[in-house]
Design an enzyme around this catalytic site. Structure first.
Site, PDB file in Angstrom:
ATOM      1  CG  ASP A 136      33.273  65.002  98.115  1.00  0.00           C
ATOM      2  OD1 ASP A 136      32.231  65.154  97.253  1.00  0.00           O
ATOM      3  OD2 ASP A 136      34.302  65.601  97.713  1.00  0.00           O
ATOM      4  NE  ARG A 144      36.338  63.816 100.134  1.00  0.00           N
ATOM      5  CZ  ARG A 144      37.204  63.270  99.110  1.00  0.00           C
ATOM      6  NH1 ARG A 144      38.164  62.328  99.421  1.00  0.00           N
ATOM      7  NH2 ARG A 144      36.955  63.637  97.965  1.00  0.00           N
ATOM      8  NE  ARG A 209      32.634  57.931  94.670  1.00  0.00           N
ATOM      9  CZ  ARG A 209      32.960  58.805  93.923  1.00  0.00           C
ATOM     10  NH1 ARG A 209      33.724  58.706  92.847  1.00  0.00           N
ATOM     11  NH2 ARG A 209      32.367  60.043  93.993  1.00  0.00           N
ATOM     12  CE  LYS A 239      29.412  62.324  94.673  1.00  0.00           C
ATOM     13  NZ  LYS A 239      30.440  63.106  95.529  1.00  0.00           N
ATOM     14  CG  HIS A 240      29.441  61.962  89.468  1.00  0.00           C
ATOM     15  ND1 HIS A 240      29.512  60.658  90.043  1.00  0.00           N
ATOM     16  CD2 HIS A 240      30.431  62.644  90.196  1.00  0.00           C
ATOM     17  CE1 HIS A 240      30.426  60.554  91.097  1.00  0.00           C
ATOM     18  NE2 HIS A 240      31.247  61.926  91.063  1.00  0.00           N
ATOM     19  CG  HIS A 252      39.392  62.514  89.551  1.00  0.00           C
ATOM     20  ND1 HIS A 252      38.510  61.611  89.543  1.00  0.00           N
ATOM     21  CD2 HIS A 252      39.478  63.431  90.834  1.00  0.00           C
ATOM     22  CE1 HIS A 252      37.432  61.954  90.666  1.00  0.00           C
ATOM     23  NE2 HIS A 252      38.151  63.084  91.300  1.00  0.00           N
ATOM     24  CG  ASP A 325      32.683  66.447  89.365  1.00  0.00           C
ATOM     25  OD1 ASP A 325      33.550  66.606  90.467  1.00  0.00           O
ATOM     26  OD2 ASP A 325      32.953  65.132  88.948  1.00  0.00           O
TER      27      ASP A 325
END
Length: 406
Positions: A136, A144, A209, A239-240, A252, A325
């Site tokens: 990601d 990351r 984001r 995405k998404h 999540h 996902d």
């Protein structure tokens, strides 16, 4: 007046763009278009029939179990829970046994450049068919690699800040920079760009984001990032889907439903995805949000044939790889075991299953469904062909591979 950190970076990026970005870039083998593969130092246009023929050459060498392995992108925890930054014997054995289609890295897998390159190389050396090595790296909040100062890669402001500039040149250069830098480490798949239209200020899962609340602006920005990434042989991921910018909760943590109609989605959320698809994005990631006014039930989009097959595959005519996902998110694990979730995801039309909560159980779920006749081997072959074509297109399976020898 003191200039803020990100404002200064934005100014610097604009200066570089206006100056023509004179830094040399590696030759690319695509401009986001399907049907290109690399031969030596030159780019060669390959028609769809030839590409499919090459993928069939690889497919014919594979057992059913190897094909099923290609359907999964897993994290290192699924291969050896105690290993995070280097190859272990258990990890090597599991790679050779399960032959997954890809691996996703997180911050805890990434210490410094040489360690990362070595870890990726060791993983690739342990499998029969080279894997998607994903991360990601959206830029901004979710990066990351760049958020680790030891990696020495370029940090970017949030996507909202990039979107606020309105600069398509900046978005393109961001995609090119991220693609070039992560490719040099061994990554070939970026789970970016975020194509969600931020239409709900209370949305904490997407937030900054997203490039913004204007569907056309988001579509324009997404288009440029896809081009920049794939110029560097890094698969881009939209995405998404079907777009979760209007949601108010976090997948999540549990169930998330969106109160939207199909017309709402067509008028706004679909626009960035349609643009990215037209540009040739290699992947689309399907969210776990539920859109019950569209599907008639509360099933997550990632498990819904209406969303995946009827809308994404048929209506939007996306022909490349569809990935779920992360399947270890609470919106899935609270309601489904890993074997059932994997089976439902594949039957819905996904080609790849990302991060099942229990990888071995998920594999068993697909395998048993095939043996019981609930999933046909022909459907497995269709999904694997899309995966293999993408790997050939991006040079992940090189054109001088023994698979293609006369």
């Amino acid at each position: 007046m003191k200039i803020g950190k990100w404002a200064g970076l934005l100014i610097l990026l604009l200066v570089l763009i206006l100056a023509g970005c004179r830094q040399e870039k590696p030759e690319s083998n695509t401009s986001g278009e399907k049907g290109t593969t690399r031969t030596g130092e030159e780019d060669v246009r390959v028609d769809e029939i030839t590409l499919e023929g090459m993928a069939l050459d690889v497919l014919e060498t594979m057992s059913l179990q190897e094909k099923i392995g290609q359907l999964f992108i897993v994290c290192t925890d699924s291969l050896d829970f105690s290993a995070e930054t280097e190859m272990t014997e258990e990890m090597r054995n599991n790679l050779q046994l399960y032959q997954p289609g890809g691996i996703i890295f997180f911050s805890f897998n990434i210490e410094e450049p040489e360690q990362t390159k070595t870890f990726i190389r060791d993983m690739q050396d342990s499998v029969k068919i080279p894997m998607f090595m994903g991360v990601d790296e959206e830029g901004g909040l979710v990066a990351r690699i760049a958020n680790n100062e030891k990696m020495g890669t370029t940090s970017f402001p949030t996507m909202k800040q990039v979107g606020d500039t309105g600069s398509l040149e900046m978005a393109l250069e961001m995609g090119r920079t991220i693609g070039r830098e992560i490719s040099s480490l061994g990554f070939n798949l970026d789970f970016a760009p975020v194509a969600d239209v931020m239409s709900n200020d209370a949305n904490t899962e997407i937030g900054e984001r997203s490039f913004g609340s204007d569907p056309k602006l988001v579509a324009d920005m997404v288009d440029e990032v896809v081009k920049g990434l794939q110029e560097n042989d890094v698969c881009a991921t939209l995405k998404h889907f079907p777009g979760q910018g209007s949601s108010g909760d976090d997948t999540h943590k549990g169930y998330v439903g969106m109160d939207v109609t199909i017309d709402d989605l067509r008028e706004s959320d679909f626009l960035p995805f349609k643009r990215g698809i037209r540009t040739g994005a290699d992947f689309v990631m399907v969210s776990h949000v539920s859109v019950n006014e569209v599907t008639g039930n509360d099933v997550p989009s990632s498990l819904s044939p209406v969303v995946v097959r009827d809308i994404l595959r048929d209506e939007l005519q996306f022909e490349n790889v569809i990935v779920t996902d992360a399947m270890n998110m609470k919106s899935i694990t609270k309601f489904y075991d890993s074997d059932e979730a994997a089976r439902l995801a594949f039957q819905a039309g996904n080609d790849m299953i990302l991060m099942p909560d229990d990888f071995q159980l998920a594999l068993e779920g697909i395998t048993e469904a095939v043996s019981e006749g609930n999933i046909s081997e022909e459907d497995i072959d269709d999904a694997v062909l899309r995966i293999l074509k993408t790997k050939i297109l991006r040079g992940i399976i090189p054109e001088d591979s023994p698979y293609f020898a006369p």
